[in-house]
Design a protein around this motif. Structure first.
Motif, PDB file in Angstrom:
ATOM      1  N   UNK A 125       0.819  -1.210   0.000  1.00 58.65           N
ATOM      2  CA  UNK A 125       0.000   0.000   0.000  1.00 58.65           C
ATOM      3  C   UNK A 125       0.857   1.265   0.000  1.00 58.65           C
ATOM      4  N   UNK A 126       1.929   1.256   0.774  1.00 59.25           N
ATOM      5  CA  UNK A 126       2.839   2.413   0.795  1.00 59.25           C
ATOM      6  C   UNK A 126       3.477   2.625  -0.571  1.00 59.25           C
ATOM      7  N   UNK A 127       3.916   1.538  -1.179  1.00 61.34           N
ATOM      8  CA  UNK A 127       4.609   1.629  -2.470  1.00 61.34           C
ATOM      9  C   UNK A 127       3.683   2.151  -3.568  1.00 61.34           C
ATOM     10  N   UNK A 128       2.421   1.728  -3.523  1.00 66.36           N
ATOM     11  CA  UNK A 128       1.468   2.089  -4.577  1.00 66.36           C
ATOM     12  C   UNK A 128       0.590   3.286  -4.201  1.00 66.36           C
ATOM     13  N   UNK A 129       1.031   4.083  -3.222  1.00 67.76           N
ATOM     14  CA  UNK A 129       0.231   5.207  -2.733  1.00 67.76           C
ATOM     15  C   UNK A 129      -0.100   6.188  -3.861  1.00 67.76           C
ATOM     16  N   UNK A 130       0.884   6.575  -4.660  1.00 66.64           N
ATOM     17  CA  UNK A 130       0.641   7.546  -5.735  1.00 66.64           C
ATOM     18  C   UNK A 130      -0.320   6.993  -6.774  1.00 66.64           C
ATOM     19  N   UNK A 132      -2.594   4.676  -6.259  1.00 67.12           N
ATOM     20  CA  UNK A 132      -3.925   4.577  -5.659  1.00 67.12           C
ATOM     21  C   UNK A 132      -4.617   5.943  -5.649  1.00 67.12           C
ATOM     22  N   UNK A 133      -3.848   7.005  -5.431  1.00 63.47           N
ATOM     23  CA  UNK A 133      -4.424   8.350  -5.446  1.00 63.47           C
ATOM     24  C   UNK A 133      -4.917   8.722  -6.843  1.00 63.47           C
ATOM     25  N   UNK A 134      -4.219   8.265  -7.885  1.00 68.14           N
ATOM     26  CA  UNK A 134      -4.694   8.468  -9.258  1.00 68.14           C
ATOM     27  C   UNK A 134      -6.061   7.817  -9.439  1.00 68.14           C
ATOM     28  N   UNK A 135      -6.182   6.588  -8.921  1.00 69.91           N
ATOM     29  CA  UNK A 135      -7.420   5.831  -9.090  1.00 69.91           C
ATOM     30  C   UNK A 135      -8.554   6.433  -8.260  1.00 69.91           C
ATOM     31  N   UNK A 136      -8.304   6.669  -6.961  1.00 68.76           N
ATOM     32  CA  UNK A 136      -9.364   7.147  -6.076  1.00 68.76           C
ATOM     33  C   UNK A 136      -9.772   8.585  -6.383  1.00 68.76           C
ATOM     34  N   UNK A 137      -8.897   9.321  -7.054  1.00 69.01           N
ATOM     35  CA  UNK A 137      -9.231  10.675  -7.465  1.00 69.01           C
ATOM     36  C   UNK A 137      -9.829  10.745  -8.855  1.00 69.01           C
ATOM     37  N   UNK A 138     -10.109   9.565  -9.442  1.00 65.86           N
ATOM     38  CA  UNK A 138     -10.704   9.477 -10.783  1.00 65.86           C
ATOM     39  C   UNK A 138      -9.873  10.178 -11.859  1.00 65.86           C
ATOM     40  N   UNK A 139      -8.550  10.136 -11.695  1.00 67.47           N
ATOM     41  CA  UNK A 139      -7.675  10.616 -12.754  1.00 67.47           C
ATOM     42  C   UNK A 139      -7.617   9.623 -13.909  1.00 67.47           C
TER      43      UNK A 139
END
Length: 409
Positions: A125-130, A132-139
């Protein structure tokens, strides 16, 4: 099943054209169990037919995963491959669409040291934080679907033979995602319109708090002033409409991080990282879990709650009527994609930025100031039941019954 291949092709087309809504010249990334290779090839074929320039497949295998956990030393799980992080982040930045097949064995890791599993989850989860933020922010456009695997089907239908359980699970999935209708895409259009009506009702009332009561549950949830309810499909930041979950029956928003008080009882088992957590309760004070119990999976639940500073707070509250297609099958799927869409639910951890006005334009600090929770995890768990009542109170103090006896009032 006489028309199986026809239904399978319809399902693949639905996932690619409505789910991620692949665009001409776009790359599609598919995360798939190796057992689902045939369906993955159909997804790729549909994507190319619709103009995708490339299809990138990330395979996973339950047997190899279990083998690694049982034999590899802990130091292996202390790092996540940088090349994999770079791959996901690059594909996301380049505007790829992401389609995942959720079909793991619900009890794959039941005999694995929970500390090792928790370590692996946290490092990943730490490694894929950026990313995941792309996904959860609908980028990016993204979608999760499911396909039967033998172990999963046997868990859902243990009294059937392996072949019968897989066929029955296929039959259930085709019904749930409306592929068995004459025109699945039109059926989904109608379904989305119905969900949008509920979204408009909730957003127009601007509820300040929700009070949930049922057997074992007495919970008050405060909502941030700028909260937004959403459901069905969403637009990514490039203006492409997509449906993130197939199936989807939920309308959801974020709670105020420090605004949950009372006690809630789970109503369905939670499949988390190859382990089952069942019959658990959570007690909240000012948003934080201050006490919990579990008849099954206590240690797994404990590790989940202790993942980081934000994992003991909630990031989502979702409304799903008890009288709905998945719930009416009266089946526990041990797969959150299905079980969460049969039941009202909450989520440990991270809130979706899209649930705040202009949230996907905010920095992390700005989201926190608006009352959103931040965490490495986002894990849904089911709390809906036939006796769940929900009363909302508006900012003017007006009380409105939202749910009565498990359904929209």
């Amino acid at each position: 099943m006489k028309n199986f291949n026809d239904l399978l092709s319809k399902y693949a087309k639905l996932a690619v054209s409505v789910g991620v809504n692949i665009q001409d010249g776009q790359t599609l990334v598919i995360n798939s169990p190796i057992e689902c290779a045939h369906f993955t090839r159909l997804l790729a074929k549909e994507a190319y037919n619709l103009g995708a320039k490339d299809v990138h497949v990330e395979w996973n295998d339950d047997e190899l995963t279990l083998m690694k956990y049982m034999n590899a030393p802990c130091e292996v799980f202390e790092q996540f491959p940088k090349w994999k992080v770079d791959t996901y982040e690059t594909l996301a930045k380049e505007g790829a669409a992401f389609l995942s097949i959720s079909a793991s064995n619900p009890e794959l890791l039941k005999n694995v040291d929970p500390d090792k599993v928790a370590l692996s989850n946290k490092v990943r989860s730490k490694a894929l934080k950026n990313y995941r933020e792309y996904v959860m922010g609908n980028n990016v456009s993204w979608c999760v679907v499911s396909v039967p695997t033998k172990d999963w089907a046997n868990k859902v239908y243990p009294n059937l033979s392996p072949e019968e359980s897989v066929e029955k699970l296929w039959d259930s999935i085709f019904k749930i995602v409306r592929v068995d209708s004459d025109d699945p895409i039109k059926a989904w259009d109608n379904h989305i319109k119905m969900l949008n009506e509920k979204v408009e009702f909730l957003n127009s009332n601007k509820f300040k708090t929700l009070h949930l009561t049922s057997e074992g549950t007495d919970l008050t949830i405060e909502l941030p002033p700028k909260h937004v309810w959403t459901g069905g499909g969403e637009y990514n930041t490039k203006g492409t409409y997509f449906v993130a979950n197939m199936p989807t029956e939920e309308i959801f928003t974020l709670p105020l991080k420090t605004g949950i008080n009372g006690k809630v009882k789970s109503t369905k088992p939670l499949n988390y990282s190859g382990n089952i957590i069942d019959n658990f309760t959570l007690t909240f004070k000012d948003g934080k879990i201050v006490d919990f119990t579990a008849e099954k999976g206590y240690e797994t639940l404990k590790k989940l709650i202790e993942t980081d500073e934000g994992s003991c707070y909630m990031g989502e509250v979702a409304l799903v009527p008890h009288n709905s297609p998945i719930s009416n099958l009266d089946t526990i799927f041990y797969n959150t994609l299905f079980d969460e869409n049969a039941s009202c639910h909450l989520a440990f951890g991270m809130a979706y930025p899209i649930c705040l006005e202009d949230g996907n334009k905010m920095t992390e600090d700005e989201l926190i100031k608006q009352g959103a929770n931040m965490s490495l995890v986002h894990v849904d768990f089911m709390i809906g039941s036939h006796d769940l009542d929900i009363v909302g109170e508006t900012i003017e103090g007006k009380r409105i019954q939202i749910f009565k006896d498990g359904n929209w009032a």
